[in-house]
Design a protein around this motif. Structure first.
Motif, PDB file in Angstrom:
ATOM      1  N   ALA A  43       5.163  -8.133 -13.631  1.00 50.44           N
ATOM      2  CA  ALA A  43       5.518  -8.109 -12.176  1.00 50.44           C
ATOM      3  C   ALA A  43       7.149  -7.846 -12.175  1.00 50.44           C
ATOM      4  O   ALA A  43       7.732  -8.511 -13.041  1.00 50.44           O
ATOM      5  CB  ALA A  43       5.148  -9.047 -11.406  1.00 50.44           C
ATOM      6  N   THR A  44       7.600  -7.136 -11.434  1.00 53.26           N
ATOM      7  CA  THR A  44       9.155  -6.994 -11.215  1.00 53.26           C
ATOM      8  C   THR A  44       9.832  -8.430 -11.233  1.00 53.26           C
ATOM      9  O   THR A  44       9.156  -9.287 -10.192  1.00 53.26           O
ATOM     10  CB  THR A  44       9.416  -6.024 -10.170  1.00 53.26           C
ATOM     11  OG1 THR A  44      10.736  -5.993 -10.003  1.00 53.26           O
ATOM     12  CG2 THR A  44       8.750  -6.606  -8.792  1.00 53.26           C
ATOM     13  N   GLU A  45      10.831  -8.419 -11.537  1.00 52.35           N
ATOM     14  CA  GLU A  45      11.768  -9.539 -11.321  1.00 52.35           C
ATOM     15  C   GLU A  45      11.890  -9.951  -9.829  1.00 52.35           C
ATOM     16  O   GLU A  45      12.340 -10.855  -9.524  1.00 52.35           O
ATOM     17  CB  GLU A  45      13.152  -9.560 -12.095  1.00 52.35           C
ATOM     18  CG  GLU A  45      12.917  -9.587 -13.577  1.00 52.35           C
ATOM     19  CD  GLU A  45      12.509 -11.030 -14.230  1.00 52.35           C
ATOM     20  OE1 GLU A  45      12.674 -11.901 -13.597  1.00 52.35           O
ATOM     21  OE2 GLU A  45      11.654 -11.009 -15.084  1.00 52.35           O
ATOM     22  N   LEU A  46      11.982  -8.895  -9.023  1.00 47.45           N
ATOM     23  CA  LEU A  46      12.381  -9.171  -7.750  1.00 47.45           C
ATOM     24  C   LEU A  46      11.213  -9.810  -7.016  1.00 47.45           C
ATOM     25  O   LEU A  46      11.210 -10.473  -6.052  1.00 47.45           O
ATOM     26  CB  LEU A  46      12.310  -7.816  -6.892  1.00 47.45           C
ATOM     27  CG  LEU A  46      13.539  -7.007  -7.720  1.00 47.45           C
ATOM     28  CD1 LEU A  46      13.397  -5.465  -7.197  1.00 47.45           C
ATOM     29  CD2 LEU A  46      14.877  -7.354  -7.393  1.00 47.45           C
ATOM     30  N   ARG A  69       9.317   0.489  -5.717  1.00 44.70           N
ATOM     31  CA  ARG A  69       9.782   1.725  -6.794  1.00 44.70           C
ATOM     32  C   ARG A  69       9.270   1.220  -8.065  1.00 44.70           C
ATOM     33  O   ARG A  69       8.667   1.971  -8.738  1.00 44.70           O
ATOM     34  CB  ARG A  69      11.043   2.288  -6.650  1.00 44.70           C
ATOM     35  CG  ARG A  69      11.514   3.131  -5.732  1.00 44.70           C
ATOM     36  CD  ARG A  69      12.793   3.488  -5.733  1.00 44.70           C
ATOM     37  NE  ARG A  69      13.980   2.820  -5.827  1.00 44.70           N
ATOM     38  CZ  ARG A  69      14.679   2.279  -4.982  1.00 44.70           C
ATOM     39  NH1 ARG A  69      14.118   2.760  -3.467  1.00 44.70           N
ATOM     40  NH2 ARG A  69      15.517   1.318  -4.991  1.00 44.70           N
ATOM     41  N   GLU A  70       9.635   0.280  -8.275  1.00 42.93           N
ATOM     42  CA  GLU A  70       9.259  -0.563  -9.502  1.00 42.93           C
ATOM     43  C   GLU A  70       7.782  -0.667  -9.646  1.00 42.93           C
ATOM     44  O   GLU A  70       7.060  -0.312 -10.776  1.00 42.93           O
ATOM     45  CB  GLU A  70       9.931  -1.847  -9.980  1.00 42.93           C
ATOM     46  CG  GLU A  70      11.421  -1.635 -10.088  1.00 42.93           C
ATOM     47  CD  GLU A  70      12.267  -2.871 -10.554  1.00 42.93           C
ATOM     48  OE1 GLU A  70      11.341  -4.043 -10.928  1.00 42.93           O
ATOM     49  OE2 GLU A  70      13.416  -3.307 -10.279  1.00 42.93           O
ATOM     50  N   VAL A  71       6.946  -1.246  -8.751  1.00 41.57           N
ATOM     51  CA  VAL A  71       5.738  -1.425  -8.644  1.00 41.57           C
ATOM     52  C   VAL A  71       4.991  -0.163  -8.927  1.00 41.57           C
ATOM     53  O   VAL A  71       4.063  -0.150  -9.800  1.00 41.57           O
ATOM     54  CB  VAL A  71       4.958  -2.332  -7.481  1.00 41.57           C
ATOM     55  CG1 VAL A  71       3.640  -2.345  -7.498  1.00 41.57           C
ATOM     56  CG2 VAL A  71       5.752  -3.571  -7.570  1.00 41.57           C
ATOM     57  N   LYS A  75       5.138   6.755  -1.736  1.00 43.03           N
ATOM     58  CA  LYS A  75       5.393   6.569  -0.308  1.00 43.03           C
ATOM     59  C   LYS A  75       4.809   5.402   0.324  1.00 43.03           C
ATOM     60  O   LYS A  75       3.612   5.112   0.389  1.00 43.03           O
ATOM     61  CB  LYS A  75       5.035   7.595   0.637  1.00 43.03           C
ATOM     62  CG  LYS A  75       6.103   8.892   0.614  1.00 43.03           C
ATOM     63  CD  LYS A  75       7.043   9.041   1.576  1.00 43.03           C
ATOM     64  CE  LYS A  75       7.733  10.305   1.500  1.00 43.03           C
ATOM     65  NZ  LYS A  75       9.137  10.243   1.768  1.00 43.03           N
ATOM     66  N   PRO A  76       5.727   4.327   0.819  1.00 40.18           N
ATOM     67  CA  PRO A  76       4.994   3.057   1.391  1.00 40.18           C
ATOM     68  C   PRO A  76       4.130   3.408   2.516  1.00 40.18           C
ATOM     69  O   PRO A  76       4.669   4.122   3.357  1.00 40.18           O
ATOM     70  CB  PRO A  76       6.071   1.965   1.602  1.00 40.18           C
ATOM     71  CG  PRO A  76       7.489   2.637   1.480  1.00 40.18           C
ATOM     72  CD  PRO A  76       7.054   4.365   0.694  1.00 40.18           C
ATOM     73  N   ARG A  77       3.161   2.892   2.562  1.00 44.79           N
ATOM     74  CA  ARG A  77       2.332   3.002   4.093  1.00 44.79           C
ATOM     75  C   ARG A  77       2.193   1.457   4.684  1.00 44.79           C
ATOM     76  O   ARG A  77       1.706   1.504   5.801  1.00 44.79           O
ATOM     77  CB  ARG A  77       0.895   3.727   3.805  1.00 44.79           C
ATOM     78  CG  ARG A  77       1.087   5.053   3.251  1.00 44.79           C
ATOM     79  CD  ARG A  77       1.916   5.705   4.256  1.00 44.79           C
ATOM     80  NE  ARG A  77       1.982   7.202   3.581  1.00 44.79           N
ATOM     81  CZ  ARG A  77       3.034   8.149   4.060  1.00 44.79           C
ATOM     82  NH1 ARG A  77       3.867   7.489   4.734  1.00 44.79           N
ATOM     83  NH2 ARG A  77       3.010   9.161   3.483  1.00 44.79           N
ATOM     84  N   LEU A  78       2.070   0.590   3.867  1.00 42.26           N
ATOM     85  CA  LEU A  78       2.133  -0.711   4.200  1.00 42.26           C
ATOM     86  C   LEU A  78       2.861  -1.703   3.402  1.00 42.26           C
ATOM     87  O   LEU A  78       2.443  -1.702   1.949  1.00 42.26           O
ATOM     88  CB  LEU A  78       0.793  -1.309   4.518  1.00 42.26           C
ATOM     89  CG  LEU A  78       0.621  -2.736   4.608  1.00 42.26           C
ATOM     90  CD1 LEU A  78       0.774  -3.076   6.279  1.00 42.26           C
ATOM     91  CD2 LEU A  78      -0.960  -3.178   4.401  1.00 42.26           C
ATOM     92  N   VAL A 132       0.918  -1.090   0.095  1.00 44.84           N
ATOM     93  CA  VAL A 132       0.088  -0.025  -0.081  1.00 44.84           C
ATOM     94  C   VAL A 132       0.901   1.201   0.177  1.00 44.84           C
ATOM     95  O   VAL A 132       1.813   1.416   0.641  1.00 44.84           O
ATOM     96  CB  VAL A 132      -0.958  -0.145   1.266  1.00 44.84           C
ATOM     97  CG1 VAL A 132      -1.735   1.353   1.246  1.00 44.84           C
ATOM     98  CG2 VAL A 132      -1.768  -1.159   1.371  1.00 44.84           C
ATOM     99  N   PHE A 133       0.750   2.080  -0.809  1.00 44.89           N
ATOM    100  CA  PHE A 133       1.530   3.304  -1.084  1.00 44.89           C
ATOM    101  C   PHE A 133       0.732   4.569  -1.514  1.00 44.89           C
ATOM    102  O   PHE A 133      -0.389   4.182  -2.181  1.00 44.89           O
ATOM    103  CB  PHE A 133       2.844   2.998  -1.712  1.00 44.89           C
ATOM    104  CG  PHE A 133       2.528   2.467  -3.121  1.00 44.89           C
ATOM    105  CD1 PHE A 133       2.248   2.908  -4.170  1.00 44.89           C
ATOM    106  CD2 PHE A 133       2.940   1.040  -3.197  1.00 44.89           C
ATOM    107  CE1 PHE A 133       1.831   2.329  -5.296  1.00 44.89           C
ATOM    108  CE2 PHE A 133       2.986   0.230  -4.542  1.00 44.89           C
ATOM    109  CZ  PHE A 133       2.327   1.160  -5.667  1.00 44.89           C
ATOM    110  N   ASN A 134       1.039   5.648  -1.256  1.00 41.00           N
ATOM    111  CA  ASN A 134       0.441   6.784  -1.605  1.00 41.00           C
ATOM    112  C   ASN A 134       0.743   7.226  -3.209  1.00 41.00           C
ATOM    113  O   ASN A 134       1.479   6.592  -3.816  1.00 41.00           O
ATOM    114  CB  ASN A 134       0.395   8.051  -0.692  1.00 41.00           C
ATOM    115  CG  ASN A 134       1.741   8.583  -0.710  1.00 41.00           C
ATOM    116  OD1 ASN A 134       2.654   8.247  -1.679  1.00 41.00           O
ATOM    117  ND2 ASN A 134       2.207   9.357   0.185  1.00 41.00           N
TER     118      ASN A 134
END
Length: 191
Positions: free
Chosen positions: A54-57, A33-35, A13-16, A7-9
């Motif tokens: 989806a990111t390779e990570l 960042r990638e997502v 900025k990640p919120r969860l 969950v990010f804004n």
């Protein structure tokens, strides 16, 4: 299987962040960042499923992103191909509605200041990448019970600390009395 709940804004900025496999903090931040770059570029009229991007990570092309954008927050689930996109969208809806009922009109600040409640709620819904519950009332009830237990534990800890503090405060008096008793015993035995 669900690989991550993010969950990010609107600014990334990640919120969860909840990963169900071990990733270093650096890899987690890079994945966010990638997502965010992928999801934030999509329009409101585009599909909420992103297959194979989806990111390779997070697992490469076998994984997909399923997301919803509510006001200032993106709710993103990264899951493998065995999960139903519509099922995950419904899961996101259940999470948001449960948060909304718990916080009475949830906003980004609720996620920041009540991160423990939010994690309890996510843990009621998904654990180890597997969906546990989708009944919103059951999720809210269990979350409220957990918060209640936590408050009771805090009260118990406060009582224990107060008892210890009282014991420590009276310790010099008890020590002085013990020394006086020893003196009296020694004086009595010397006579």
């Amino acid at each position: 299987m669900i690989k991550a709940v993010l969950v990010f804004n609107n600014f990334g900025k990640p919120r969860l962040l909840k990963f169900f496999e071990h990733f270093s903090e650096e890899l987690q931040q890079q994945a966010v960042r990638e997502v965010f770059q992928i999801v934030s570029k999509r329009g409101d009229t585009e599909c909420n499923f992103i297959d194979g991007v989806a990111t390779e990570l997070l697992g490469g092309t076998d994984y997909k992103l399923v997301y919803r954008h509510y006001a200032t927050l993106y709710f993103v689930f990264c899951c493998d191909s065995s999960e139903s996109e519509l099922g995950i969208l419904d899961l996101i809806q259940v999470l948001v509605e449960a948060l909304d009922k718990c916080f009475e009109n949830v906003c980004e600040l609720d996620l920041i200041f009540h991160v423990d409640k939010v994690h309890y709620m996510v843990n009621e819904i998904v654990m180890g990448g597997m969906v546990l519950a989708t009944n919103m009332m059951e999720i809210i009830t269990h979350t409220q019970q957990q918060v209640k237990r936590e408050k009771e534990d805090k009260k118990t800890a406060q009582v224990v600390v107060a008892g210890v503090a009282a014991g420590v405060a009276s310790a010099p008096t008890r020590a002085h009395a013990a020394v006086n008793q020893v003196k009296q015993v020694v004086q009595h035995s010397l006579k």
